[in-house]
Design a protein around this motif. Structure first.
Motif, PDB file in Angstrom:
ATOM      1  N   SER A   1      41.368  41.922  46.183  1.00 51.32           N
ATOM      2  CA  SER A   1      40.583  40.695  46.318  1.00 51.32           C
ATOM      3  C   SER A   1      41.473  39.515  46.706  1.00 51.32           C
ATOM      4  O   SER A   1      41.038  38.627  47.449  1.00 51.32           O
ATOM      5  CB  SER A   1      39.814  40.395  45.035  1.00 51.32           C
ATOM      6  OG  SER A   1      40.696  40.144  43.973  1.00 51.32           O
ATOM      7  N   ALA A   2      42.717  39.504  46.255  1.00 49.10           N
ATOM      8  CA  ALA A   2      43.651  38.457  46.674  1.00 49.10           C
ATOM      9  C   ALA A   2      43.952  38.568  48.161  1.00 49.10           C
ATOM     10  O   ALA A   2      44.166  37.547  48.831  1.00 49.10           O
ATOM     11  CB  ALA A   2      44.940  38.548  45.866  1.00 49.10           C
ATOM     12  N   GLY A   3      43.951  39.775  48.692  1.00 45.44           N
ATOM     13  CA  GLY A   3      44.141  39.952  50.131  1.00 45.44           C
ATOM     14  C   GLY A   3      43.028  39.302  50.933  1.00 45.44           C
ATOM     15  O   GLY A   3      43.278  38.678  51.961  1.00 45.44           O
ATOM     16  N   PHE A   4      41.790  39.457  50.446  1.00 51.04           N
ATOM     17  CA  PHE A   4      40.672  38.788  51.125  1.00 51.04           C
ATOM     18  C   PHE A   4      40.791  37.270  51.000  1.00 51.04           C
ATOM     19  O   PHE A   4      40.488  36.535  51.936  1.00 51.04           O
ATOM     20  CB  PHE A   4      39.335  39.262  50.553  1.00 51.04           C
ATOM     21  CG  PHE A   4      38.972  40.650  50.982  1.00 51.04           C
ATOM     22  CD1 PHE A   4      38.608  40.920  52.290  1.00 51.04           C
ATOM     23  CD2 PHE A   4      39.006  41.697  50.081  1.00 51.04           C
ATOM     24  CE1 PHE A   4      38.279  42.207  52.698  1.00 51.04           C
ATOM     25  CE2 PHE A   4      38.682  42.986  50.467  1.00 51.04           C
ATOM     26  CZ  PHE A   4      38.318  43.240  51.784  1.00 51.04           C
ATOM     27  N   TRP A   5      41.246  36.792  49.838  1.00 48.84           N
ATOM     28  CA  TRP A   5      41.414  35.360  49.630  1.00 48.84           C
ATOM     29  C   TRP A   5      42.503  34.802  50.544  1.00 48.84           C
ATOM     30  O   TRP A   5      42.329  33.756  51.155  1.00 48.84           O
ATOM     31  CB  TRP A   5      41.743  35.088  48.161  1.00 48.84           C
ATOM     32  CG  TRP A   5      42.002  33.658  47.846  1.00 48.84           C
ATOM     33  CD1 TRP A   5      41.090  32.655  47.794  1.00 48.84           C
ATOM     34  CD2 TRP A   5      43.270  33.071  47.546  1.00 48.84           C
ATOM     35  NE1 TRP A   5      41.713  31.470  47.465  1.00 48.84           N
ATOM     36  CE2 TRP A   5      43.050  31.707  47.305  1.00 48.84           C
ATOM     37  CE3 TRP A   5      44.557  33.569  47.436  1.00 48.84           C
ATOM     38  CZ2 TRP A   5      44.071  30.832  46.970  1.00 48.84           C
ATOM     39  CZ3 TRP A   5      45.574  32.696  47.101  1.00 48.84           C
ATOM     40  CH2 TRP A   5      45.331  31.354  46.884  1.00 48.84           C
ATOM     41  N   VAL A   6      43.621  35.506  50.654  1.00 48.69           N
ATOM     42  CA  VAL A   6      44.731  35.065  51.504  1.00 48.69           C
ATOM     43  C   VAL A   6      44.311  35.050  52.971  1.00 48.69           C
ATOM     44  O   VAL A   6      44.758  34.193  53.735  1.00 48.69           O
ATOM     45  CB  VAL A   6      45.974  35.963  51.285  1.00 48.69           C
ATOM     46  CG1 VAL A   6      47.031  35.715  52.340  1.00 48.69           C
ATOM     47  CG2 VAL A   6      46.553  35.733  49.900  1.00 48.69           C
ATOM     48  N   SER A   7      43.436  35.954  53.371  1.00 53.87           N
ATOM     49  CA  SER A   7      43.029  36.000  54.779  1.00 53.87           C
ATOM     50  C   SER A   7      42.273  34.754  55.209  1.00 53.87           C
ATOM     51  O   SER A   7      42.200  34.464  56.397  1.00 53.87           O
ATOM     52  CB  SER A   7      42.181  37.244  55.054  1.00 53.87           C
ATOM     53  OG  SER A   7      40.934  37.154  54.401  1.00 53.87           O
ATOM     54  N   GLY A   8      41.735  33.977  54.265  1.00 51.09           N
ATOM     55  CA  GLY A   8      41.031  32.743  54.593  1.00 51.09           C
ATOM     56  C   GLY A   8      41.955  31.660  55.120  1.00 51.09           C
ATOM     57  O   GLY A   8      41.558  30.846  55.958  1.00 51.09           O
TER      58      GLY A   8
ATOM     59  N   LEU B   1      48.059  43.560  51.399  1.00 48.05           N
ATOM     60  CA  LEU B   1      47.536  43.340  50.046  1.00 48.05           C
ATOM     61  C   LEU B   1      46.302  44.202  49.781  1.00 48.05           C
ATOM     62  O   LEU B   1      46.190  44.839  48.729  1.00 48.05           O
ATOM     63  CB  LEU B   1      47.190  41.859  49.835  1.00 48.05           C
ATOM     64  CG  LEU B   1      48.352  40.921  49.578  1.00 48.05           C
ATOM     65  CD1 LEU B   1      47.883  39.471  49.692  1.00 48.05           C
ATOM     66  CD2 LEU B   1      48.968  41.175  48.230  1.00 48.05           C
ATOM     67  N   ILE B   2      45.393  44.217  50.729  1.00 43.91           N
ATOM     68  CA  ILE B   2      44.164  45.000  50.557  1.00 43.91           C
ATOM     69  C   ILE B   2      44.480  46.492  50.487  1.00 43.91           C
ATOM     70  O   ILE B   2      44.010  47.203  49.596  1.00 43.91           O
ATOM     71  CB  ILE B   2      43.161  44.684  51.688  1.00 43.91           C
ATOM     72  CG1 ILE B   2      42.691  43.238  51.578  1.00 43.91           C
ATOM     73  CG2 ILE B   2      41.980  45.640  51.649  1.00 43.91           C
ATOM     74  CD1 ILE B   2      41.959  42.720  52.796  1.00 43.91           C
TER      75      ILE B   2
END
Length: 118
Positions: A76-83, A25-26
């Motif tokens: 930014s969704a990639g960073f959110w999904v990584s959580g 995603l990122i």
């Protein structure tokens, strides 16, 4: 910078393995946004966007601005999904599949620039 075929392989791997989804995603989001920004800065409208008045020019730049915004959203969704990769995998995969349309759009507009279609 990743090529379109490498991004396609990354998307395919990310849909099979949840751990690779945030990275895909990122990467895809950054590449989409950077490619669209590059086209905005360096290339005037070509091909279909010529000789039809001002509306196609606005459409060309509108499409590219929308791709930049979507690319930043995707990254930014990639960073959110990584959580929480397991819990947010469905949302991440949906965003990944939707991102194929802007990726193909930027690639097609980029080919018009490379081929120097006037």
């Amino acid at each position: 910078m990743a090529s379109v075929t490498e991004l396609g392989a990354m998307i395919s791997d990310a849909c099979q393995e949840a751990e690779k989804l945030p990275g895909a995603l990122i990467s895809c989001g950054v590449v989409e946004a950077a490619a669209a920004l590059c086209l905005i800065i360096s290339s005037p409208p070509r091909g279909l966007f010529l000789h039809h008045g001002k509306a196609p020019h606005y459409l060309y730049y509108g499409i590219l601005v929308a791709v930049v915004i979507f690319g930043l959203f995707e990254a930014s969704a990639g960073f959110w999904v990584s959580g929480d990769v397991v819990g947010r995998r469905a949302v991440g995969k949906t965003i990944m599949w939707v991102s194929i349309v802007p990726l193909v759009t930027v690639a097609a507009l980029g080919w018009l620039v490379i081929l120097n279609v006037k």
